[in-house]
Each structure stands twice: as C-alpha cells, then as structure tokens.
Design a protein around this motif. Structure first.
Motif, PDB file in Angstrom:
ATOM      1  N   CYS A  48       0.830  -1.210   0.000  1.00 57.15           N
ATOM      2  CA  CYS A  48       0.000   0.000   0.000  1.00 57.15           C
ATOM      3  C   CYS A  48       0.863   1.257   0.000  1.00 57.15           C
ATOM      4  O   CYS A  48       0.510   2.267  -0.621  1.00 57.15           O
ATOM      5  N   GLY A  90       1.611   1.957  -3.414  1.00 57.12           N
ATOM      6  CA  GLY A  90       0.392   1.649  -4.153  1.00 57.12           C
ATOM      7  C   GLY A  90       0.361   2.153  -5.585  1.00 57.12           C
ATOM      8  O   GLY A  90       0.015   1.401  -6.505  1.00 57.12           O
ATOM      9  N   GLN A  91       0.713   3.391  -5.808  1.00 56.95           N
ATOM     10  CA  GLN A  91       0.640   3.945  -7.158  1.00 56.95           C
ATOM     11  C   GLN A  91       1.642   3.274  -8.091  1.00 56.95           C
ATOM     12  O   GLN A  91       1.320   2.961  -9.246  1.00 56.95           O
ATOM     13  N   THR A 132       0.423  -0.267  -8.856  1.00 57.32           N
ATOM     14  CA  THR A 132      -0.705  -0.207  -9.796  1.00 57.32           C
ATOM     15  C   THR A 132      -0.219   0.025 -11.219  1.00 57.32           C
ATOM     16  O   THR A 132      -0.673  -0.639 -12.166  1.00 57.32           O
ATOM     17  N   SER A 133       0.727   0.941 -11.389  1.00 59.51           N
ATOM     18  CA  SER A 133       1.264   1.231 -12.726  1.00 59.51           C
ATOM     19  C   SER A 133       1.948   0.010 -13.329  1.00 59.51           C
ATOM     20  O   SER A 133       1.789  -0.275 -14.528  1.00 59.51           O
ATOM     21  N   VAL A 144      -0.630  -2.550 -14.421  1.00 61.52           N
ATOM     22  CA  VAL A 144      -1.237  -2.127 -15.687  1.00 61.52           C
ATOM     23  C   VAL A 144      -0.316  -2.488 -16.848  1.00 61.52           C
ATOM     24  O   VAL A 144      -0.760  -3.008 -17.886  1.00 61.52           O
ATOM     25  N   SER A 157      -3.655  -8.859  -8.361  1.00 64.81           N
ATOM     26  CA  SER A 157      -4.613  -7.750  -8.392  1.00 64.81           C
ATOM     27  C   SER A 157      -5.862  -8.090  -7.585  1.00 64.81           C
ATOM     28  O   SER A 157      -6.374  -7.258  -6.818  1.00 64.81           O
ATOM     29  N   TYR A 194      -6.306  -0.484  -2.263  1.00 63.59           N
ATOM     30  CA  TYR A 194      -6.171  -0.871  -3.664  1.00 63.59           C
ATOM     31  C   TYR A 194      -7.476  -0.788  -4.439  1.00 63.59           C
ATOM     32  O   TYR A 194      -7.458  -0.623  -5.662  1.00 63.59           O
ATOM     33  N   PHE A 198      -6.993   2.679  -5.424  1.00 66.62           N
ATOM     34  CA  PHE A 198      -5.899   2.830  -6.393  1.00 66.62           C
ATOM     35  C   PHE A 198      -6.335   2.375  -7.788  1.00 66.62           C
ATOM     36  O   PHE A 198      -6.098   3.067  -8.784  1.00 66.62           O
ATOM     37  N   PHE A 199      -6.973   1.219  -7.860  1.00 67.47           N
ATOM     38  CA  PHE A 199      -7.359   0.662  -9.157  1.00 67.47           C
ATOM     39  C   PHE A 199      -8.473   1.474  -9.819  1.00 67.47           C
ATOM     40  O   PHE A 199      -8.489   1.632 -11.043  1.00 67.47           O
ATOM     41  N   GLU A 230      -7.044   4.697 -11.336  1.00 69.70           N
ATOM     42  CA  GLU A 230      -6.154   4.530 -12.486  1.00 69.70           C
ATOM     43  C   GLU A 230      -7.001   4.266 -13.731  1.00 69.70           C
ATOM     44  O   GLU A 230      -7.603   3.203 -13.872  1.00 69.70           O
ATOM     45  N   PHE A 289      -6.471   0.917 -15.716  1.00 63.43           N
ATOM     46  CA  PHE A 289      -6.449  -0.393 -15.069  1.00 63.43           C
ATOM     47  C   PHE A 289      -7.558  -1.306 -15.596  1.00 63.43           C
ATOM     48  O   PHE A 289      -7.315  -2.475 -15.912  1.00 63.43           O
TER      49      PHE A 289
END
Length: 390
Positions: free
Chosen positions: A218, A221-222, A225-226, A229, A248, A261, A264-265, A268, A271
């Motif tokens: 966490c 997190g960003q 996430t990237s 993706v 995921s 998350y 976060f997702f 984005e 995603f």
C-alpha cells in the motif's frame, strides 16, 4: 601254570582294562554335556558392535546431512558462495563505473547447481538450515546486485518457496526490507523474473498474518498499480498474466475499507482496460484460472461506488468478456464444478444490463454471444437440488 593259561589271563586283564576305560568315558560324557549347556548361558551381547564412547557427538557421525534429508549442508554453502562470487553479481568496480545496465549470462554448471538448490527449498528442513546460516540474506544480496536475469529469477523463486512454509513465514513476515526489495522488482522487464516476483507476493498475501507485506504494498500503491497495468496490458505470457491477475484480486480482496487498492485501481484510468486486454490475451476457448481471477476483479468493481464509476465507460467490453467466458464454461455439462464463478459472472452481467440497456440489447442481438441466462440459472438451481429440472 602253562603258557596258554598265562595268555588267557593277560587277555582277560586287557578286556577288564578296556571295560574300565569305557566306564570312565561314559562317566565323563555328562560333564561334556554340562559344558555345552554352560555355553548356552554364555552372554554373546559383547559380540555385537560396541556402543560409542559417551563423549562422542552422535550428530557428527551423521555427516553434514540437513535434518532427515540426504542433502548436504556443505554443498548448500558452497553453492551460495559460488553464486555470490560469480560474475552475475555486480562488483564494486562495476558500481564505481556505474555499469549497471550490462547484463551477463550465468555459467551452465552454476545455473544447474542453483537450480537444484531452488528445488531443494521446497523442503522445510533445507529452508530452516538456510535461515540458520544466514543464506536468506545472501540470496537477497544477490538479487539486489544481480546482473543476470536468470540469477534473479532463481533467487526470487527460492524466496517464494521459502515463505510457503509457515515456520519460515513466521520469521520473515515483518521483514519490510525483504518486501521492499521484491516490490521494486515489479518494474523489471524480464517476464520469468516478474513471474517469480508475483508468485512471491501472492504467497505472502495468502498467509493470514500478511499485514506487514500488505502495508508495504500500500505504501507503494501507485507504483504497484502502474506496473500491474503494464504487465496486464502488455504481457503475452499466460502464466504471468494469471499470477498478475491473482495479485490484483488479492490486493482488492484484502481491502475491506475500499480505501487502498480498491481506490488505487478505480483511480487509475487504464487499469480496467488492462484487465479487459489481459482477458482477451488469455482467450475464452478453455477454462482458465487466470480468467477466473479477472472475472472476480470485474465483479469487485461493481460492489463499491468508485469501482462502478471506473467501469462506466467500459461496460460493453466487460460484458463481452464475461459473456464469452460464460459461454465457454457452459459447454461443460457439470456446471456445479464452476458454480461460484458462473454466479459471479451472472452478477456482473446483471449489474451491467440493469445500468445499460443498450449493452444488454447489443449482446442479445449478437448470435455469437447469445446465451440463455434463464436456462443457466435453472441448471445451477437443479445442480444444487433447489428446484426440479426435467
């Protein structure tokens, strides 16, 4: 007395003498039998292998075997030392020259030996031994300074095997340095390395006491996430896509408050499209565990407000992916084997159809996507004995 009488007398004396000797022999036989009986009472325990002296360490007599295995502890140490001293590890000269981009190959003999050690880490005794000699720290050192993707893959794979054992997880579960090292590797471009990294993270999150690992994920997190993706939208490796989809899903499933998350997702924009792309790449011809994780993710987005907003512009693609996989599952006569995922897919489609009539009509008018959803529901109910079906 004549000679004949003397001769007879001598003969009689000889006969008497022989008779006396026989009598004596007969009297002596019981003594010989007693000797034999005495032999039966003889303690032959001293004839066995003698016990070692009391000051001898019995463990040393076993050699350097690890626990109850036939593996050699000395061989493990030698293999790790050879790996650390090989050219796959960046030297101080390379660091000074900032030569961090040059990749090298591992020698075949060393690669085979490290591969054997990797296989050995499926054994608990071996993992406990490696921890006792600080080999886990050495493995992390190799990962952090590796110039060889295969060396990185093998070392991460060993760590993934090690934490499958609860005894080792209890020791490493709060090692934030270890987690940060593995999370950074998500930016790696080598697919076998990424496969082992995602396997490690999934294994960690599958433990009940995963708070420390999840907290580090966490915290990044960003970035995580990237990278997810990037993997989901660009990889063609089915096994990697499966593990990335599982990761995921685990990240969303653990997020009870929908503030980590799940947020976060949903924030984005790429995603959801990456999930759709991964679903297309895996295909719909056969049952696939990776697809099931993706279907679960689609459904997760329909369960909270931010997720619903995130899929608003992708409903047609999501409905098409769910319908395609559902049609593949329905080819199996025994639907009860897939009842959970079928129920999840139907719930997702129901959400989409209720919110977007155009998407529903479009799918219903497409012959390749035409599915009798009422029939599927009836079949599921019949499988569980909740209704009768002819």
């Amino acid at each position: 007395m004549n000679d004949e009488s003397l001769s007879n007398k001598n003969c009689l004396e000889k006969i008497d003498e022989k008779s006396n000797r026989k009598g004596e022999d007969l009297k002596e036989e019981p003594d010989e039998i007693e000797d034999v009986e005495d032999d039966k009472d003889f303690d032959n325990s001293n004839m066995n292998n003698p016990l070692p002296p009391p000051d001898v360490d019995l463990d040393k007599l076993r050699g350097d075997r690890i626990g109850d295995t036939v593996y050699s502890g000395k061989w493990c140490i030698q293999t790790i030392m050879k790996l650390m001293q090989s050219n796959v590890v960046r030297s101080e000269e390379c660091e000074e020259a900032d030569d961090k981009t040059e990749l090298v190959d591992m020698e075949e003999e060393l690669q085979n030996e490290v591969g054997v050690l990797w296989d050995m880490t499926s054994n608990l005794d071996v993992c406990q031994y490696l921890h006792s000699i600080s080999a886990i720290e050495s493995i992390c050192y190799v990962i952090n300074n590796s110039r060889c993707p295969r060396a990185t893959e093998m070392c991460v794979g060993m760590l993934a095997n090690i934490i499958t054992h609860k005894e080792l997880w209890d020791i490493l579960k709060n090692d934030t340095i270890l987690f940060d090292l593995l999370i950074q590797l998500l930016s790696n471009t080598d697919q076998p390395v990424l496969l082992e990294v995602t396997r490690f993270l999934n294994t960690a999150l599958c433990h009940v006491d995963n708070e420390s690992c999840y907290a580090r994920l966490c915290e990044n997190g960003q970035g995580v996430t990237s990278e997810l993706v990037r993997i989901l939208s660009g990889s063609t490796n089915g096994e990697l896509l499966k593990h990335a989809a599982e990761l995921s899903y685990n990240l969303m499933y653990i997020d009870d408050g929908e503030t980590k998350y799940c947020a976060f997702f949903s924030q984005e924009p790429d995603f959801v499209l990456a999930i759709v792309e991964a679903s297309k790449e895996l295909g719909y011809e056969h049952e696939c565990q990776g697809q099931e994780y993706l279907m679960e993710i689609f459904h997760c987005f329909t369960t909270y407000e931010a997720g619903i907003a995130a899929i608003e512009n992708c409903m047609e693609q999501i409905a098409e992916a769910n319908s395609s996989y559902l049609k593949s599952l329905c080819k199996n006569v025994n639907l009860s084997n897939h009842s959970t995922i079928i129920t999840t897919i139907i719930a997702t489609l129901n959400h989409i159809f209720c919110r977007n009539v155009v998407v529903r009509l479009g799918l219903m008018s497409c012959k390749s996507m035409c599915i009798d959803y009422n029939l599927i529901v009836d079949l599921l109910l019949f499988e569980f004995g909740k209704s009768t079906y002819p």
